[in-house]
Write a protein that holds these residues in place. Structure first.
Motif, PDB file in Angstrom:
ATOM      1  N   GLU A 130       0.400  -6.161  -6.705  1.00  0.00           N
ATOM      2  CA  GLU A 130       0.228  -7.278  -5.771  1.00  0.00           C
ATOM      3  C   GLU A 130       1.227  -8.404  -6.039  1.00  0.00           C
ATOM      4  O   GLU A 130       1.486  -9.221  -5.166  1.00  0.00           O
ATOM      5  CB  GLU A 130      -1.199  -7.827  -5.891  1.00  0.00           C
ATOM      6  N   THR A 131       1.794  -8.437  -7.240  1.00  0.00           N
ATOM      7  CA  THR A 131       2.705  -9.525  -7.602  1.00  0.00           C
ATOM      8  C   THR A 131       4.142  -9.246  -7.193  1.00  0.00           C
ATOM      9  O   THR A 131       4.767 -10.051  -6.505  1.00  0.00           O
ATOM     10  CB  THR A 131       2.647  -9.796  -9.117  1.00  0.00           C
ATOM     11  N   ARG A 156      -1.394  -6.376 -11.978  1.00  0.00           N
ATOM     12  CA  ARG A 156      -1.539  -4.944 -11.737  1.00  0.00           C
ATOM     13  C   ARG A 156      -2.469  -4.317 -12.780  1.00  0.00           C
ATOM     14  O   ARG A 156      -3.348  -3.518 -12.451  1.00  0.00           O
ATOM     15  CB  ARG A 156      -0.166  -4.267 -11.785  1.00  0.00           C
ATOM     16  N   HIS A 159      -6.010  -5.551 -12.104  1.00  0.00           N
ATOM     17  CA  HIS A 159      -6.567  -4.846 -10.949  1.00  0.00           C
ATOM     18  C   HIS A 159      -7.043  -3.456 -11.381  1.00  0.00           C
ATOM     19  O   HIS A 159      -8.139  -3.013 -10.998  1.00  0.00           O
ATOM     20  CB  HIS A 159      -5.519  -4.762  -9.846  1.00  0.00           C
TER      21      HIS A 159
END
Length: 166
Positions: A130-131, A156, A159
């Motif tokens: 997501e980053t 990550r 998550h």
């Protein structure tokens, strides 16, 4: 058995006793006092002349100060040295470069050949990042340099951890 004092310890103790003589007419400097103080101070690593003088000054700034004794001197010196060490440590930490936000703010060098075992942690390799936008089974990328990262972005891994706990 006493340790033979080093020249640095003898200098620091001589400076401290001389300083104490200035503060206190009751304090005297003589070879026997210097020898005994230096032998007592040697195991404590008392070698810094300026710090030794600060320890004496601090003792004599107390309103109820009586003649300085070697044990009081050693204790004050060691306390001041610890305070100085903490201040130096704080300055060193403050001088560190800002941490990598992709690594949770830790100041680590993360660019390089991916360490796939790190990506396997919590199944992070099977998730998109997501980053940095890396896809499944791809290495993360440093957003600043566009170089691949040895380790995945912390988001990550987090998550993957959350997903594995479900």
């Amino acid at each position: 058995m006493t340790q033979q004092p080093t020249p640095d310890t003898i200098r620091a103790v001589a400076a401290a006793i001389s300083r104490a003589e200035i503060h206190d007419d009751r304090m005297t400097s003589d070879p026997a006092r210097l020898r005994v103080w230096a032998e007592t101070c040697q195991p404590h690593g008392i070698t810094d002349t300026a710090l030794a003088c600060r320890a004496v000054d601090e003792h004599y700034t107390r309103p109820d100060a009586d003649t300085l004794r070697v044990g009081t001197f050693v204790g004050t010196y060691r306390r001041l040295r610890a305070i100085d060490a903490e201040a130096d440590k704080g300055s060193a930490v403050a001088a560190l470069p800002a941490g990598d936000p992709q690594s949770g703010g830790l100041p680590i060098a993360a660019e390089g050949e991916p360490v796939w075992a790190a990506y396997d942690q919590h199944g992070a390799i099977d998730l998109p990042c997501e980053t940095c936008g890396a896809g499944e089974r791809e290495a993360c990328v440093n957003l600043s340099t566009k170089l691949t990262r040895k380790i995945p972005c912390t988001s990550r891994t987090a998550h993957g951890y959350r997903k594995a706990r479900r």
